[in-house]
Design a protein around this motif. Structure first.
Motif, PDB file in Angstrom:
ATOM      1  N   GLU A  12      -7.289   1.578  -4.897  1.00  0.00           N
ATOM      2  CA  GLU A  12      -6.499   2.655  -4.990  1.00  0.00           C
ATOM      3  C   GLU A  12      -5.688   2.786  -3.827  1.00  0.00           C
ATOM      4  OE1 GLU A  12      -8.749   5.775  -6.605  1.00  0.00           O
ATOM      5  OE2 GLU A  12      -9.092   4.722  -8.598  1.00  0.00           O
ATOM      6  N   ALA A  13      -6.326   2.704  -2.908  1.00  0.00           N
ATOM      7  CA  ALA A  13      -5.692   3.136  -1.475  1.00  0.00           C
ATOM      8  C   ALA A  13      -4.792   2.141  -1.058  1.00  0.00           C
ATOM      9  CB  ALA A  13      -6.517   3.021  -0.235  1.00  0.00           C
ATOM     10  N   CYS A  14      -4.873   0.722  -1.373  1.00  0.00           N
ATOM     11  CA  CYS A  14      -3.978  -0.366  -1.161  1.00  0.00           C
ATOM     12  C   CYS A  14      -2.685  -0.195  -2.080  1.00  0.00           C
ATOM     13  CB  CYS A  14      -4.578  -1.911  -1.379  1.00  0.00           C
ATOM     14  SG  CYS A  14      -5.920  -2.213  -0.338  1.00  0.00           S
ATOM     15  N   ILE A  15      -2.965   0.038  -3.071  1.00  0.00           N
ATOM     16  CA  ILE A  15      -1.792   0.507  -4.093  1.00  0.00           C
ATOM     17  C   ILE A  15      -0.921   1.627  -3.799  1.00  0.00           C
ATOM     18  CG2 ILE A  15      -1.164   0.911  -6.494  1.00  0.00           C
ATOM     19  CD1 ILE A  15      -3.802  -0.800  -7.303  1.00  0.00           C
ATOM     20  N   ASN A  68      -6.389  -7.327 -10.847  1.00  0.00           N
ATOM     21  CA  ASN A  68      -5.567  -5.995 -10.598  1.00  0.00           C
ATOM     22  C   ASN A  68      -4.280  -6.510 -10.191  1.00  0.00           C
ATOM     23  OD1 ASN A  68      -8.354  -5.050 -10.856  1.00  0.00           O
ATOM     24  ND2 ASN A  68      -7.433  -2.850 -10.587  1.00  0.00           N
ATOM     25  N   VAL A  69      -3.293  -6.172 -10.984  1.00  0.00           N
ATOM     26  CA  VAL A  69      -1.861  -6.481 -10.461  1.00  0.00           C
ATOM     27  C   VAL A  69      -0.827  -5.194 -10.263  1.00  0.00           C
ATOM     28  CG1 VAL A  69       0.303  -7.876 -11.058  1.00  0.00           C
ATOM     29  CG2 VAL A  69      -2.211  -8.882 -11.675  1.00  0.00           C
ATOM     30  N   TRP A  70      -0.283  -5.104  -9.368  1.00  0.00           N
ATOM     31  CA  TRP A  70       0.780  -4.016  -9.312  1.00  0.00           C
ATOM     32  C   TRP A  70       2.069  -4.444  -8.760  1.00  0.00           C
ATOM     33  CZ3 TRP A  70       3.945  -2.214  -5.666  1.00  0.00           C
ATOM     34  CH2 TRP A  70       4.432  -0.896  -5.827  1.00  0.00           C
ATOM     35  N   PRO A  71       3.242  -4.234  -9.405  1.00  0.00           N
ATOM     36  CA  PRO A  71       3.519  -3.037 -10.451  1.00  0.00           C
ATOM     37  C   PRO A  71       2.918  -3.297 -11.816  1.00  0.00           C
ATOM     38  CG  PRO A  71       5.482  -3.815  -9.550  1.00  0.00           C
ATOM     39  CD  PRO A  71       4.547  -4.407  -8.851  1.00  0.00           C
ATOM     40  N   SER A  72       3.329  -4.674 -12.022  1.00  0.00           N
ATOM     41  CA  SER A  72       2.972  -5.306 -13.341  1.00  0.00           C
ATOM     42  C   SER A  72       2.844  -6.854 -13.205  1.00  0.00           C
ATOM     43  CB  SER A  72       3.978  -4.709 -14.583  1.00  0.00           C
ATOM     44  OG  SER A  72       5.304  -5.480 -14.242  1.00  0.00           O
TER      45      SER A  72
END
Length: 162
Positions: free
Chosen positions: A27-30, A61-65
């Motif tokens: 969460e901190a990385c994102i 887990n992939v951010w943003p998508s």
């Protein structure tokens, strides 16, 4: 993340604590990457592969998508090797830049230190002219320094039209 104290970089033995720490750090990385993208208008993605763990199979887990990350990775990979290396920031480049900055700071501090020593020597000679015997070895540095000060004073007087 604890603030103000060192974190031991060892595997957390308690599975629940390890998973909670992983979740918080993800969460901190994102959050950090989201802020970089927002404030700097940078395009970035983040892929975190947990790997096999005690609770189940691989987790990603992939951010943003997934679709946006795939597009960014594809765009990056379509660049030539030269373009990629120009934009790529490696740890080596960062360390070299920091080393250059520190070297410049060190040179500036040495120059200021030399000036302070020369000023102290001039003051000592004003107070006790007999101290010239002890300062004899450093006089070759003092004369150019005095000439530089004289040039600064002359330039200042010219600016004032004196």
């Amino acid at each position: 993340m604890p603030r103000g104290r060192r974190v031991k970089l060892v595997r957390i033995s308690d599975e629940r604590r390890r998973q909670a720490t992983l979740r918080k750090r993800k969460e901190a990385c994102i959050k950090s990457l989201r802020a970089i993208c927002r404030y700097c208008r940078a395009k970035a993605c983040l892929i975190i592969c947990d790997g096999p763990n005690d609770l189940g199979p691989n987790d990603e887990n992939v951010w943003p998508s997934r679709m946006q990350a795939a597009t960014l990775v594809e765009k990056f990979m379509s660049m030539s090797q030269l373009e990629r290396s120009e934009k790529l920031v490696t740890q080596e480049k960062v360390i070299q830049r920091l080393l250059m900055e520190d070297t410049k700071k060190l040179e500036e501090l040495k120059r200021k230190n030399d000036e302070l020593e020369l000023e102290e020597m001039m003051n000592d000679l004003i107070v006790d002219p007999a101290a010239i015997a002890t300062a004899y070895g450093k006089l070759n540095k003092l004369f150019p320094y005095i000439d530089g000060l004289k040039e600064k004073v002359d330039a200042f007087c010219i600016d004032l039209n004196v």
